[in-house]
Design an enzyme around this catalytic site. Structure first.
Site, mmCIF file in Angstrom:
data_model
loop_
_atom_site.group_PDB
_atom_site.id
_atom_site.type_symbol
_atom_site.label_atom_id
_atom_site.label_comp_id
_atom_site.label_asym_id
_atom_site.label_seq_id
_atom_site.Cartn_x
_atom_site.Cartn_y
_atom_site.Cartn_z
ATOM 1 N N LYS A 79 55.722 49.649 31.137
ATOM 2 C CA LYS A 79 54.693 50.641 31.455
ATOM 3 C C LYS A 79 54.652 50.810 32.972
ATOM 4 C CE LYS A 79 49.697 51.181 30.460
ATOM 5 N NZ LYS A 79 48.600 50.589 29.673
ATOM 6 N N SER A 111 46.038 53.584 26.564
ATOM 7 C CA SER A 111 46.787 54.241 27.609
ATOM 8 C C SER A 111 48.312 54.049 27.521
ATOM 9 C CB SER A 111 46.306 53.714 28.966
ATOM 10 O OG SER A 111 46.535 52.318 29.069
ATOM 11 N N SER A 157 44.497 49.306 24.939
ATOM 12 C CA SER A 157 45.648 50.137 25.312
ATOM 13 C C SER A 157 47.007 49.670 24.815
ATOM 14 C CB SER A 157 45.714 50.283 26.828
ATOM 15 O OG SER A 157 44.831 51.292 27.209
HETATM 16 N N1 GLN Z 1 40.508 53.619 26.681
HETATM 17 C C1 GLN Z 1 40.025 52.457 27.331
HETATM 18 C C2 GLN Z 1 39.593 52.773 28.744
HETATM 19 O O1 GLN Z 1 39.824 53.839 29.245
HETATM 20 C C3 GLN Z 1 41.020 51.348 27.278
HETATM 21 C C4 GLN Z 1 42.128 51.524 28.217
HETATM 22 C C5 GLN Z 1 42.967 50.308 28.390
HETATM 23 O O2 GLN Z 1 42.967 49.391 27.565
HETATM 24 N N2 GLN Z 1 43.684 50.290 29.484
HETATM 25 O O3 GLN Z 1 38.999 51.968 29.387
#
Ligand code: GLN
Length: 482
Positions: A74, A149, A173
Site C-alpha cells: 500500500k 482504505s 481498512s
Molecule cells: N474508514 C475508516 C476511517 O476513515 C478506517 C480507515 C482505516 O482503517 N485506515 O477512519
C-alpha cells in the site's frame, strides 16, 4: 501460475516448474492487462522486480520464507528511492530516503516488490474514492468500490495482480476491502508488526498486515513481518510463534462466541444469512457456539471517529509545505505558505479530519469529546476481555453490506463512516481480526466473515479461518476480469 497461493508458488519454484523471473513477468503482464480497468497500482516497479527475480534465480535457493514471491505494498509504506505518496497531492512526488522496517523484513525473507498500490488519501476512507489518483474498481464488478482504505491491495490480490499485498488497518481498512473483494485480510494485534516507516493516520490505532489468497498464506506473511523492532517502541518483546503450526482441519475443543450486536439493524440480510450459514459449517467442524453480548458496540463509531480524527489532525500537522511535500507557488509570507500548501495539498476527507480533530482537542471541548471517548475506549477493551474469558474467538460479518456503487456514498460522510461499524471496535480494543471469504450476494459480490481474537491470539484466527476455508469453496472463486 499467478492464481497460486504463496505456499503453492513456493513449491512450484522449488520443483523448478517455473523460475522467479517467469513468475514475476507473469504478474507484470497481468498488471499490464488489467490495471487500466482496476487501477490498483500507483507505481509499478517492473525493472526492479525483474532484477531481484534474476538474482534469486541465479542463487537457485528458494528455501527463504517468501523467496521469489512477488507482492505489492500500500502506498503508505515507505520504500527508499521509490515514490511513496499516501495517495495525496501533498506527497505526490515524495521519495523516502529509507525503508519501513517491515518492508526490510519482507526483502530479507526474499519477496519481490511489484509496486505500490492505491488507498484513500492518508488511509482516510472506506471506499478508495478519496485517493488523489482516482478510485480502484472492484474486480467482481467494475462499477462497484473495492472498499477502503486499502482498495488497491485488496483488488490486486483478488485479481491476481500479485501473490500477496500489505495494507494498513486503523478502523477496518484491511478487513473491509478484503471482504468487499473476496480475499483474506488480517488485522494484527496493535504492536505485533512494527509501524516504523509507515505513514501515520492515527498512531494508537494503526496496524500493518497482509492481504492473501488463503489463510495459510496470511500466516506465512505474518511470520516474516511480526515481532519486536528497535525502531518501534510499541512492539512488545514477545516471541513470534510458528503460526503454521496452528492450521488445523477441525474445530474440536474450540468455543466461538457470536455477539448479537453484530447482527443488528443495518446489517443486510444476505450478509447475516451467509455468516449464519458459516457458523453452521463451524459447528459441523466441532466448534461449540455460544451467544455473547458486547453492549458498547453501539458507541464504536462516535468513539472511534473522535479519537482517530484527533490523532489524525495532529499527524497531519507535519505537512507544512516546507520540510517536504507540495509547496504552493502562490504565496510569499510564511503563514501564507502553510495555509495555501495545505489547502492545495489535502483533499476533503483529510481536511474534515483536521477540522474535527482540532475541534475535539481544543480547550473547552477536550473533556467533553476526546477524554470521554478515551474512557469509552477503555470500557470497550474491558468488555472484550470479559468475553474472551468465555470463548477463543468471535464470529461476525466483516462489513454490514457487500460492495456499493462508486459514487453512492461520496456525498454522505456519515453513511461512509457506518461502513466501519463492525470493524472499528477491534481497533479500539487493540485486538486482532481477520476477514475470510464466506459467500456472495445475489449481485455476485463477495461477502466476508470476520473472526476476532484476543490480543496476540492471531494463532486462533489462523486455526478457525483455515478450518473454515478447508471446508468451503468460497476462496477458490475468481472474478471474470478478462
Ligand atoms: N474508514 C475508516 C476511517 O476513515 C478506517 C480507515 C482505516 O482503517 N485506515 O477512519
Amino acid at each position: 501460475m499467478i492464481d497460486l497461493s504463496i505456499a503453492q508458488t513456493k513449491q512450484g519454484l522449488k520443483d523448478k516448474k517455473f523460475s522467479a523471473v517467469e513468475l514475476t513477468q507473469a504478474y507484470l503482464d497481468r498488471i499490464a492487462a488489467t490495471d487500466e480497468k482496476l487501477h490498483s497500482y500507483i507505481t509499478v516497479t517492473g525493472d526492479l522486480a525483474l532484477k531481484k527475480a534474476k538474482e534469486i534465480d541465479k542463487k537457485g535457493d528458494y528455501s527463504g520464507l517468501l523467496e521469489g514471491i512477488p507482492m505489492n505494498l500500500k502506498d503508505v509504506v515507505c520504500t527508499a528511492g521509490i515514490k511513496t505518496t499516501a495517495c495525496s497531492k501533498i506527497l505526490e512526488n515524495f521519495v523516502p530516503p529509507y525503508n519501513a522496517h517491515m518492508y526490510d523484513r519482507l526483502l530479507a525473507a526474499g519477496s519481490i516488490l511489484l509496486g505500490k498500490t492505491n488507498t484513500d488519501e492518508f488511509t482516510m476512507g472506506s471506499s478508495s474514492e478519496n485517493s488523489y489518483f482516482g478510485v480502484t474498481h472492484n474486480p467482481w464488478n467494475l462499477e462497484y468500490v473495492s472498499g477502503g482504505s486499502s482498495g488497491g491491495p485488496a483488488a490486486s490480490v483478488s485479481a491476481d495482480q500479485c501473490a500477496f499485498s500489505i495494507g494498513t488497518d486503523t478502523g477496518g481498512s484491511i478487513r473491509q476491502p478484503a471482504s468487499l473483494c473476496g480475499t483474506v485480510g488480517l488485522k494484527v494485534t496493535y504492536g505485533r508488526v512494527p509501524r516504523h516507516g509507515c505513514i501515520s493516520y492515527a498512531s494508537s490505532f494503526d496496524t500493518i498486515g497482509p492481504f492473501t489468497k488463503t489463510v495459510e498464506d496470511a500466516a506465512l506473511v505474518l511470520q516474516a513481518i511480526a515481532g519486536r523492532s528497535e525502531k518501534d517502541a510499541t512492539t512488545p518483546d514477545m516471541s513470534v510463534p510458528d503460526y503454521s503450526g496452528f492450521l488445523k482441519e477441525d474445530l474440536k475443543g474450540v468455543t466461538l462466541g457470536v455477539p448479537k450486536e453484530y447482527f443488528a439493524e443495518g446489517v443486510e440480510k444476505e450478509v447475516s444469512d451467509s455468516i449464519l450459514e458459516a457458523i453452521e459449517v463451524m459447528k459441523k467442524l466441532g466448534a461449540k457456539i455460544i451467544e455473547v453480548s458486547l453492549p458498547l458496540t453501539k458507541y464504536a463509531i462516535p468513539t472511534y471517529y473522535i479519537l482517530v480524527k484527533s490523532e489524525g489532525s495532529t499527524n497531519m500537522a507535519r505537512y507544512d509545505g516546507i520540510k517536504y511535500g507540495h509547496t504552493t507557488d502562490a504565496a510569499k509570507e510564511l503563514q501564507e505558505i502553510y495555509m495555501k500548501s495545505r489547502s492545495e495539498g489535502f483533499g476533503d476527507e483529510v481536511k474534515r479530519t483536521i477540522m474535527l480533530g482540532t475541534y475535539a482537542l481544543s480547550a473547552g471541548y477536550y473533556d467533553a469529546f476526546y477524554l470521554k471517548a478515551a474512557k469509552v475506549r477503555a470500557l470497550m477493551k474491558k468488555e472484550f476481555e470479559e468475553v474472551f474469558e468465555k470463548c477463543d474467538a468471535l464470529i461476525t460479518p466483516t462489513s454490514p453490506t457487500p460492495a456499493f456503487k462508486i459514487g453512492e456514498k461520496t456525498d454522505d460522510p456519515l453513511a461512509m463512516y457506518m461502513c466501519d461499524v463492525l470493524t472499528t471496535p477491534i481497533n479500539l480494543a487493540g485486538i486482532c481480526g481477520m476477514s475470510v471469504p464466506a459467500g456472495f450476494s445475489s449481485k455476485g459480490l463477495p461477502i466476508g466473515l470476520q473472526i476476532i481474537a484476543n490480543q496476540f491470539k492471531e494463532d486462533n484466527l489462523f486455526h478457525v479461518g483455515h478450518a473454515f476455508e478447508q471446508a468451503t469453496e468460497w476462496h477458490k472463486k475468481k472474478p471474470a476480469l478478462i
